[in-house]
Scaffold this active site. Structure first.
Site, PDB file in Angstrom:
ATOM      1  N   LYS A 182      50.895 -28.279  -3.821  1.00  0.00           N
ATOM      2  CA  LYS A 182      50.772 -27.502  -5.019  1.00  0.00           C
ATOM      3  C   LYS A 182      50.278 -26.155  -4.385  1.00  0.00           C
ATOM      4  O   LYS A 182      49.126 -25.824  -3.878  1.00  0.00           O
ATOM      5  CB  LYS A 182      49.809 -27.999  -5.873  1.00  0.00           C
ATOM      6  CG  LYS A 182      49.918 -27.617  -7.465  1.00  0.00           C
ATOM      7  CD  LYS A 182      49.769 -26.306  -7.833  1.00  0.00           C
ATOM      8  CE  LYS A 182      48.562 -25.584  -7.729  1.00  0.00           C
ATOM      9  NZ  LYS A 182      48.542 -24.079  -7.867  1.00  0.00           N
ATOM     10  N   GLU A 257      37.951 -26.150   2.278  1.00  0.00           N
ATOM     11  CA  GLU A 257      37.882 -24.744   3.013  1.00  0.00           C
ATOM     12  C   GLU A 257      37.667 -23.748   2.107  1.00  0.00           C
ATOM     13  O   GLU A 257      38.768 -23.585   1.238  1.00  0.00           O
ATOM     14  CB  GLU A 257      38.994 -24.687   3.662  1.00  0.00           C
ATOM     15  CG  GLU A 257      39.334 -25.692   5.090  1.00  0.00           C
ATOM     16  CD  GLU A 257      38.121 -25.625   6.101  1.00  0.00           C
ATOM     17  OE1 GLU A 257      37.639 -24.655   6.285  1.00  0.00           O
ATOM     18  OE2 GLU A 257      38.262 -26.465   6.864  1.00  0.00           O
ATOM     19  N   CYS A 291      39.600 -15.092   3.583  1.00  0.00           N
ATOM     20  CA  CYS A 291      38.334 -15.966   3.631  1.00  0.00           C
ATOM     21  C   CYS A 291      37.377 -15.346   4.675  1.00  0.00           C
ATOM     22  O   CYS A 291      36.139 -15.371   4.581  1.00  0.00           O
ATOM     23  CB  CYS A 291      38.598 -17.437   3.646  1.00  0.00           C
ATOM     24  SG  CYS A 291      39.538 -17.787   5.289  1.00  0.00           S
ATOM     25  N   GLU A 393      31.068 -13.260  -2.874  1.00  0.00           N
ATOM     26  CA  GLU A 393      32.359 -12.900  -2.080  1.00  0.00           C
ATOM     27  C   GLU A 393      33.160 -12.087  -3.289  1.00  0.00           C
ATOM     28  O   GLU A 393      33.421 -12.386  -4.308  1.00  0.00           O
ATOM     29  CB  GLU A 393      33.351 -14.190  -2.255  1.00  0.00           C
ATOM     30  CG  GLU A 393      34.505 -14.054  -1.357  1.00  0.00           C
ATOM     31  CD  GLU A 393      35.116 -15.335  -1.196  1.00  0.00           C
ATOM     32  OE1 GLU A 393      35.320 -16.302  -2.229  1.00  0.00           O
ATOM     33  OE2 GLU A 393      35.790 -15.462   0.017  1.00  0.00           O
TER      34      GLU A 393
HETATM   35  P1  NDP Z   1      41.432 -20.413  -5.849  1.00  0.00           P
HETATM   36  O1  NDP Z   1      40.261 -21.610  -5.769  1.00  0.00           O
HETATM   37  O2  NDP Z   1      41.548 -19.892  -7.454  1.00  0.00           O
HETATM   38  O3  NDP Z   1      42.757 -21.387  -5.976  1.00  0.00           O
HETATM   39  C1  NDP Z   1      42.997 -22.347  -4.890  1.00  0.00           C
HETATM   40  C2  NDP Z   1      44.164 -23.262  -5.375  1.00  0.00           C
HETATM   41  O4  NDP Z   1      43.472 -24.416  -6.447  1.00  0.00           O
HETATM   42  C3  NDP Z   1      45.379 -22.731  -6.026  1.00  0.00           C
HETATM   43  O5  NDP Z   1      46.441 -23.299  -5.772  1.00  0.00           O
HETATM   44  C4  NDP Z   1      44.939 -22.829  -7.736  1.00  0.00           C
HETATM   45  O6  NDP Z   1      45.820 -22.844  -8.494  1.00  0.00           O
HETATM   46  C5  NDP Z   1      44.473 -24.497  -7.292  1.00  0.00           C
HETATM   47  N1  NDP Z   1      43.394 -24.938  -8.446  1.00  0.00           N
HETATM   48  C6  NDP Z   1      42.702 -24.060  -9.521  1.00  0.00           C
HETATM   49  N2  NDP Z   1      42.111 -24.924 -10.333  1.00  0.00           N
HETATM   50  C7  NDP Z   1      42.286 -26.132  -9.856  1.00  0.00           C
HETATM   51  C8  NDP Z   1      42.028 -27.282 -10.495  1.00  0.00           C
HETATM   52  N3  NDP Z   1      41.306 -27.586 -11.451  1.00  0.00           N
HETATM   53  N4  NDP Z   1      42.261 -28.413  -9.617  1.00  0.00           N
HETATM   54  C9  NDP Z   1      43.103 -28.307  -8.588  1.00  0.00           C
HETATM   55  N5  NDP Z   1      43.625 -27.297  -8.354  1.00  0.00           N
HETATM   56  C10 NDP Z   1      43.134 -26.037  -8.775  1.00  0.00           C
HETATM   57  O7  NDP Z   1      41.571 -19.664  -4.774  1.00  0.00           O
HETATM   58  P2  NDP Z   1      42.504 -18.449  -4.546  1.00  0.00           P
HETATM   59  O8  NDP Z   1      43.889 -19.076  -4.641  1.00  0.00           O
HETATM   60  O9  NDP Z   1      42.106 -17.269  -5.309  1.00  0.00           O
HETATM   61  O10 NDP Z   1      42.059 -18.237  -3.111  1.00  0.00           O
HETATM   62  C11 NDP Z   1      41.131 -17.290  -2.831  1.00  0.00           C
HETATM   63  C12 NDP Z   1      39.808 -18.174  -2.231  1.00  0.00           C
HETATM   64  O11 NDP Z   1      40.024 -18.888  -1.378  1.00  0.00           O
HETATM   65  C13 NDP Z   1      38.566 -17.296  -1.580  1.00  0.00           C
HETATM   66  O12 NDP Z   1      37.465 -17.741  -2.199  1.00  0.00           O
HETATM   67  C14 NDP Z   1      38.891 -17.414  -0.168  1.00  0.00           C
HETATM   68  O13 NDP Z   1      37.679 -17.152   0.510  1.00  0.00           O
HETATM   69  C15 NDP Z   1      39.178 -18.938  -0.078  1.00  0.00           C
HETATM   70  N6  NDP Z   1      39.813 -19.156   1.024  1.00  0.00           N
HETATM   71  C16 NDP Z   1      39.240 -19.861   2.064  1.00  0.00           C
HETATM   72  C17 NDP Z   1      39.825 -20.181   3.286  1.00  0.00           C
HETATM   73  C18 NDP Z   1      39.156 -21.148   4.299  1.00  0.00           C
HETATM   74  O14 NDP Z   1      39.763 -21.714   4.929  1.00  0.00           O
HETATM   75  N7  NDP Z   1      37.649 -21.296   4.209  1.00  0.00           N
HETATM   76  C19 NDP Z   1      41.085 -19.466   3.699  1.00  0.00           C
HETATM   77  C20 NDP Z   1      41.745 -18.722   2.595  1.00  0.00           C
HETATM   78  C21 NDP Z   1      41.054 -18.671   1.361  1.00  0.00           C
HETATM   79  P3  NDP Z   1      46.442 -21.478  -9.030  1.00  0.00           P
HETATM   80  O15 NDP Z   1      47.847 -21.414  -8.505  1.00  0.00           O
HETATM   81  O16 NDP Z   1      46.518 -21.870 -10.360  1.00  0.00           O
HETATM   82  O17 NDP Z   1      45.529 -20.557  -8.620  1.00  0.00           O
END
Ligand code: NDP
Length: 503
Positions: A182, A257, A291, A393
């Protein structure tokens, strides 16, 4: 709703059991270019439980055969996938820039990371090593082998929309798992491109399934479905907590992550020109939406003024615009919600007692920037370690400069956040470099470069609120997520032997 420009846009489908299918409820989500929201990139499925159910059923059906396929055969398909990704790299990079804004050079890097991960993991098809070990009893052999975990759900963010799916997908596949992915609703196209390439590479129907849509509708059911054994999530710490709670309640393996508040330390003996150059790349690359973005810089008082001058000069020179243009250094942020969040943090910073808004701080809304989500590179100086802009962040082009008196203080400030993803030090002194390397409690550490630049064959992930102890990348790390150990004992003594009792 923004008016559409007459650019090419398509309607996309989910990929379930080897077929591209419409979402059950028939609803679609618009994907627009954040550099110019008049441009519709495409319409993508708004999937629901029903689509997730179908995708999981397909993965379940495909699992026994995929598991039984010898790993070197699975690897051949990954090698082919790597070749296809390489041939389409330029197109995939353009698609990615259109859907999420980062400049072409960076989206090319994102695709390249997926290529590297694919070839690297394919090589594992002829290894996937287990090990043998002596038994405590005679005429008995002991060994262990990796086995697939089963059905995996992969939930990914928008900022590395091909690299991150590949970090999860390739090790899941080589270990013999089937999966449902997803992608983030802001960047489905890049993951569709990856999945289409995998289909073309001959990965059988049902092994990879993609279900697109929102986190609530399409993501959440993938964290609770009875047949999913493992949830692999990358995203914010807030969402990660929800995902891991769901996964724990349903007895699933879960790898997370999550967010970061990364730091560069600049010591008094540092090459200031290099440190400023690295900070511009670390803080403003991908408009600060990594991130691993360098969102804090802790600078020794002796070089503070000089460093701020150099950094300001370089940040001012950045050209901001549509990432498809070769003359642009920094693209937009991802969407209106991101603009609101970043501007609200800039307001918080302006109101923090003692911090100075030194550069930027505004949304760009005129001329070429009129239809996009552009925010100026923003620098706060004289920031204190406990201020919110130094702790939370922001995920945008905002950097906080924090003065320090010496290495000990720099390390204390640097470790003093809830996250632990990436950190770095600029110094010419090997003793300072090694001291910081040892004492920084982060998953990644750099000497004389910024906090970004991970390579696929090293472990990737973080400590504290950034993760839950897993690492992606590097073979041992990702195989440990996507396989489970099976210990095997072969007794050829012809009699009952009792471990711990007979010896
Ligand atoms: P989100 O947490 O908003 O979303 C991540 C994914 O989770 C998306 O596909 C999102 O869907 C989905 N999601 C949202 N709610 C739920 C739920 N209740 N159940 C299951 N899945 C859900 O993060 P972002 O996409 O905004 O990415 C940015 C964040 O990711 C930052 O905090 C960044 O630091 C972190 N990140 C961490 C990395 C690492 O390796 N440590 C690498 C890259 C990013 P939807 O499409 O609706 O948003």
């Amino acid at each position: 709703m923004a008016k559409s420009k007459s650019t090419k846009s398509e309607t996309y489908k989910n990929y379930i059991n080897g077929r591209w299918v419409k979402p059950a409820a028939g609803q679609m989500i618009e994907n627009r270019n954040p550099a110019d929201t008049r441009e519709l990139v495409g319409l993508f499925p708004a999937s629901t439980d029903e689509d997730v159910e179908a995708a999981v059923a397909a993965a379940r059906e495909a699992f026994p055969k995929w598991k039984a396929t010898p790993a070197p055969k699975r690897a051949e398909m990954l090698f082919e996938l790597g070749r296809i990704l390489t041939a389409r790299k330029d197109q995939f990079a353009k698609d990615m820039t259109r859907e999420m804004g980062k400049v072409l050079k960076e989206t090319g890097g994102d695709v390249q990371e997926a290529i590297d991960m694919t070839f690297y993991t394919a090589g594992e098809g002829r290894r996937l090593h287990g090990y043998t070990t002596p038994s405590e009893l005679q005429n008995k052999m002991a060994m262990c082998v990796r086995q697939p975990v089963g059905l995996c759900s992969l939930i990914t963010p928008w900022n590395f929309p091909m690299a991150i799916p590949s970090w999860k997908m390739m090790p899941a596949l080589i270990c013999g798992n089937t999966l449902v992915i997803k992608p983030a609703e802001d960047t489905p196209l890049s993951t569709v491109n990856l999945v289409k390439a995998a289909e073309e590479a001959g990965i059988p129907a049902g092994v990879i399934n993609i279900v697109m849509g929102t986190g609530d509708s399409a993501g959440a059911p993938l964290t609770t479905h009875r047949d999913i054994r493992l949830v692999s999530f990358t995203g914010s710490t807030e969402t990660g907590r929800i995902v891991s709670t769901n996964a724990a309640q349903h007895g699933k393996i879960c790898s997370l992550e999550m967010g970061g508040k990364n730091v560069i330390m600049v010591m008094d003996d540092a090459d200031i020109e290099l440190a400023a150059e690295g900070t511009v790349w670390g803080a403003f690359g991908t408009s600060g939406q990594r991130c691993t973005a360098s969102s804090r810089v802790v600078v020794h008082k002796k070089v503070y003024k000089k460093f701020v001058e150099k950094l300001t000069e370089k940040a001012k020179a950045l050209r901001i615009g549509n990432g498809l243009s070769k003359n642009v250094d920094m693209g937009p942020v991802i969407n209106q919600a991101a603009v609101n969040k970043i501007l609200s943090y800039i307001e918080i910073g302006k109101n923090e007692d003692g911090a100075t808004l030194h550069l930027g701080g505004n949304r760009l809304e005129k001329g070429d920037h009129k239809h996009g989500y552009f925010i100026e590179p923003t620098i706060f100086t004289d920031v204190a370690p406990q201020m919110r802009i130094a702790q939370e962040e922001i995920f945008g082009p905002v950097v906080s400069i924090i003065p320090c008196r010496n290495l000990d203080e720099a390390i204390e400030i640097s470790n003093g956040v809830k996250y632990g993803l990436s950190s770095s030090i600029y110094t010419q002194d090997v003793n300072q470099a090694f001291t910081a390397m040892e004492r920084m409690y982060t998953g990644i550490f750099y000497v004389n470069s910024a906090t970004i630049g991970a390579e696929v064959h090293l472990p990737f992930g973080g400590t504290k609120a950034t993760g839950n102890g897993h690492r992606e990348g590097a073979m041992a790390s990702s195989l440990d997520i996507f396989s489970e150990w099976k210990a095997i004992y072969v007794d050829y003594s012809g009699r009952l032997q009792k471990a711990q009792i007979d010896n």
